[in-house]
Design an enzyme around this catalytic site. Structure first.
Site, PDB file in Angstrom:
ATOM      1  N   LEU A   1      -8.905  52.242  25.094  1.00  0.00           N
ATOM      2  CA  LEU A   1      -8.742  53.244  25.870  1.00  0.00           C
ATOM      3  C   LEU A   1      -7.997  54.286  25.355  1.00  0.00           C
ATOM      4  O   LEU A   1      -8.300  55.463  25.487  1.00  0.00           O
ATOM      5  CB  LEU A   1      -8.439  52.881  27.258  1.00  0.00           C
ATOM      6  CG  LEU A   1      -9.120  51.866  28.023  1.00  0.00           C
ATOM      7  CD1 LEU A   1      -8.638  52.009  29.471  1.00  0.00           C
ATOM      8  CD2 LEU A   1     -10.660  52.021  28.003  1.00  0.00           C
TER       9      LEU A   1
ATOM     10  N   HIS B   1      -0.419  56.500  31.437  1.00  0.00           N
ATOM     11  CA  HIS B   1       0.157  55.450  30.723  1.00  0.00           C
ATOM     12  C   HIS B   1       0.658  55.691  29.208  1.00  0.00           C
ATOM     13  O   HIS B   1       1.823  55.355  28.934  1.00  0.00           O
ATOM     14  CB  HIS B   1      -0.867  54.389  30.822  1.00  0.00           C
ATOM     15  CG  HIS B   1      -0.581  52.849  30.106  1.00  0.00           C
ATOM     16  ND1 HIS B   1      -0.406  51.725  30.699  1.00  0.00           N
ATOM     17  CD2 HIS B   1      -0.365  52.441  28.661  1.00  0.00           C
ATOM     18  CE1 HIS B   1      -0.241  50.791  29.931  1.00  0.00           C
ATOM     19  NE2 HIS B   1      -0.289  51.109  28.412  1.00  0.00           N
ATOM     20  N   GLU B   2       0.064  56.015  28.525  1.00  0.00           N
ATOM     21  CA  GLU B   2       0.320  56.586  27.191  1.00  0.00           C
ATOM     22  C   GLU B   2       1.225  57.476  26.992  1.00  0.00           C
ATOM     23  O   GLU B   2       2.172  57.435  26.090  1.00  0.00           O
ATOM     24  CB  GLU B   2      -0.934  56.987  26.246  1.00  0.00           C
ATOM     25  CG  GLU B   2      -2.316  56.154  26.224  1.00  0.00           C
ATOM     26  CD  GLU B   2      -1.978  54.457  25.671  1.00  0.00           C
ATOM     27  OE1 GLU B   2      -0.812  54.458  24.949  1.00  0.00           O
ATOM     28  OE2 GLU B   2      -2.461  53.553  25.999  1.00  0.00           O
TER      29      GLU B   2
ATOM     30  N   TRP C   1       5.559  44.213  32.064  1.00  0.00           N
ATOM     31  CA  TRP C   1       5.449  42.618  31.714  1.00  0.00           C
ATOM     32  C   TRP C   1       6.293  42.334  30.395  1.00  0.00           C
ATOM     33  O   TRP C   1       6.489  41.361  30.094  1.00  0.00           O
ATOM     34  CB  TRP C   1       4.273  41.928  31.794  1.00  0.00           C
ATOM     35  CG  TRP C   1       3.217  42.279  30.636  1.00  0.00           C
ATOM     36  CD1 TRP C   1       3.038  41.373  29.487  1.00  0.00           C
ATOM     37  CD2 TRP C   1       2.437  43.448  30.542  1.00  0.00           C
ATOM     38  NE1 TRP C   1       2.145  42.201  28.497  1.00  0.00           N
ATOM     39  CE2 TRP C   1       1.494  43.159  29.113  1.00  0.00           C
ATOM     40  CE3 TRP C   1       2.048  44.548  31.134  1.00  0.00           C
ATOM     41  CZ2 TRP C   1       0.841  44.058  28.637  1.00  0.00           C
ATOM     42  CZ3 TRP C   1       1.289  45.378  30.849  1.00  0.00           C
ATOM     43  CH2 TRP C   1       0.528  45.353  29.562  1.00  0.00           C
TER      44      TRP C   1
ATOM     45  N   THR D   1      11.655  47.135  38.035  1.00  0.00           N
ATOM     46  CA  THR D   1      10.160  46.791  37.800  1.00  0.00           C
ATOM     47  C   THR D   1      10.202  45.509  37.706  1.00  0.00           C
ATOM     48  O   THR D   1      10.726  44.871  36.725  1.00  0.00           O
ATOM     49  CB  THR D   1       9.596  47.482  36.636  1.00  0.00           C
ATOM     50  OG1 THR D   1      10.216  47.049  35.514  1.00  0.00           O
ATOM     51  CG2 THR D   1       9.241  49.099  36.557  1.00  0.00           C
TER      52      THR D   1
HETATM   53 ZN   LIG Z   1       0.380  50.407  26.968  1.00  0.00          ZN
END
Ligand SMILES: [Zn+2]
Length: 400
Positions: free
Chosen positions: A166, A222-223, A234, A248
């Site tokens: 993406l 996000h980017e 994670w 988080t």
């Molecule tokens: Zn990423």
């Protein structure tokens, strides 16, 4: 599903521990930017196409670009009444805003603010792991001075793993700081690259090529988080690795879709964090720690600290600013200035585009104000509002 991990990817960090040590030191030294201020970053979007008309295919419309910038601002500012709002105590208004650049490299006014339409000469751009020739040719030959612009490229990804890629980002660099030599990419490739089918929001217009469930602009959120130094929540590993943010919860792996209540590593995963891999509708939070990381990077990292414009306004003032309404009734030659609530001693000035005072200073003392502008000759002007301490608002107006 073997390539799911490439859905939203970025460069591996060759000097990950160096970067974290450096960032940690900067955070301890408190060289991050102040957390109660609003910062603005100028953006140039290189719309890479293959000869389509503007608004068709990869040659995305100005409106689609604008819709993406709106999403960034909603998400980074945790704006009420938008998908970017949350009431989680860990959630942050980062104070970071993005705006489309008004001027080109030589000071020319851009016909379409923040847009550089580029004929790329190919139907698609291979998304193989090295992502050449995007990295080797496209970016170095088209980047605008990364000390003046945050560069975003939109492309049509193709090739082997295209259905899963993406977008991707270049991490901030700390070279030249405290003797650390680690770099995460060169100045000639700095920025983010987003597939045009994921750039913009179908909430905000009819953009038929946007691809659900990634059609609400969160790939770019996000980017840009990565570009400002955020790690996946994670930690790109199992429960033993972290994203260097204690607010988080540790997660064992990326999440997909929107698995509410998912438990891993003995806690509920924060699936609504922008740095997970969940669907666009699922995401709505940056945390306070993520904000601290981003403000540290903005205060220290090359090609970040040069870009950021401190607006000189506090977050709370800025909230009011976004609700100030300034417009001209061209028939009655009246300028209206409306505030969300009554104001005290706000002064108004009108400047011409050379910065010369045309009208000023008028005191505004109510929520609805009007100013006769019939004496001003037609043209573009700038309305500036100040409170007793600082500028709180400025906006272009046109008088016809
Ligand atoms: Zn990423």
């Amino acid at each position: 599903m073997a390539f799911d991990s490439l859905r939203r990817v970025e460069y591996s960090l060759p000097s990950l521990e160096d970067f974290e040590d450096w960032l940690n030191e900067k955070m301890t030294q408190d060289t991050r930017l102040k957390s109660d201020q609003v910062y603005r970053i100028p953006v140039i979007v290189h719309v890479v196409h293959n000869g389509e008309n503007p608004g068709e295919g990869a040659n995305i419309s100005y409106e689609q670009v604008v819709s993406q910038i709106q999403v960034l601002n909603e998400d980074f500012r945790r704006m009420q009444g938008t998908r970017g709002y949350n009431d989680d105590p860990a959630g942050a208004d980062t104070g970071i805003e993005f705006h489309l650049a008004e001027y080109g490299p030589d000071g020319e006014v851009l016909g379409e603010p923040g847009i550089d339409r580029l004929y790329g000469g190919r139907d698609s751009w291979p998304s193989s792991p090295l992502r050449n020739p995007i990295e080797t040719e496209l970016k170095p030959s088209t980047i605008w001075d990364p000390d003046r612009y945050f560069n975003i490229w939109t492309v049509n990804f193709g090739g082997f793993v295209s259905r899963n890629l993406l977008g991707y980002a270049q991490f901030p660099d700390m070279s030249g700081l405290d003797g650390l030599s680690g770099t995460n990419g060169s100045a000639s490739t700095d920025g983010v690259v987003i597939g045009y089918q994921y750039f913009g929001s179908s909430d905000k217009g009819d953009f038929p090529d946007l691809y659900a469930p990634f059609d609400l602009g969160r790939t770019t959120t996000h980017e840009v988080g990565h570009w400002l130094g955020l790690r996946h929540i994670w930690g790109d590993g199992d429960c033993s690795v972290d994203d260097y943010c204690s607010d988080t919860p540790n997660a064992a792996e990326p999440n997909y879709g929107c698995p509410e209540g998912k438990i891993s590593c003995n806690s509920i995963d924060m699936i609504n964090n922008y740095l997970d891999y969940t669907d666009d509708t699922c995401m709505d939070i940056f945390t306070n720690c993520q904000k601290e990381r981003m403000l540290t990077v903005l205060g220290n990292s090359p090609r970040r600290k040069e870009l950021v414009e401190n607006t000189g306004t506090s977050v709370s003032t800025r909230e009011m600013e976004t609700k100030i309404n300034v417009y001209v009734n061209q028939l009655t030659k009246t300028l209206y200035v409306e505030f969300p609530q009554p104001v005290d001693n706000v002064s108004l000035r009108i400047l011409n585009i050379d910065g010369r005072l045309v009208v000023g200073e008028k005191q505004l003392n109510s929520s609805m104000n009007n100013v006769n502008v019939s004496q001003i000759k037609p043209g573009i002007y700038i309305v500036v509002l100040n409170d007793e301490e600082s500028k709180i608002f400025s906006s272009k107006i046109i008088i016809q």
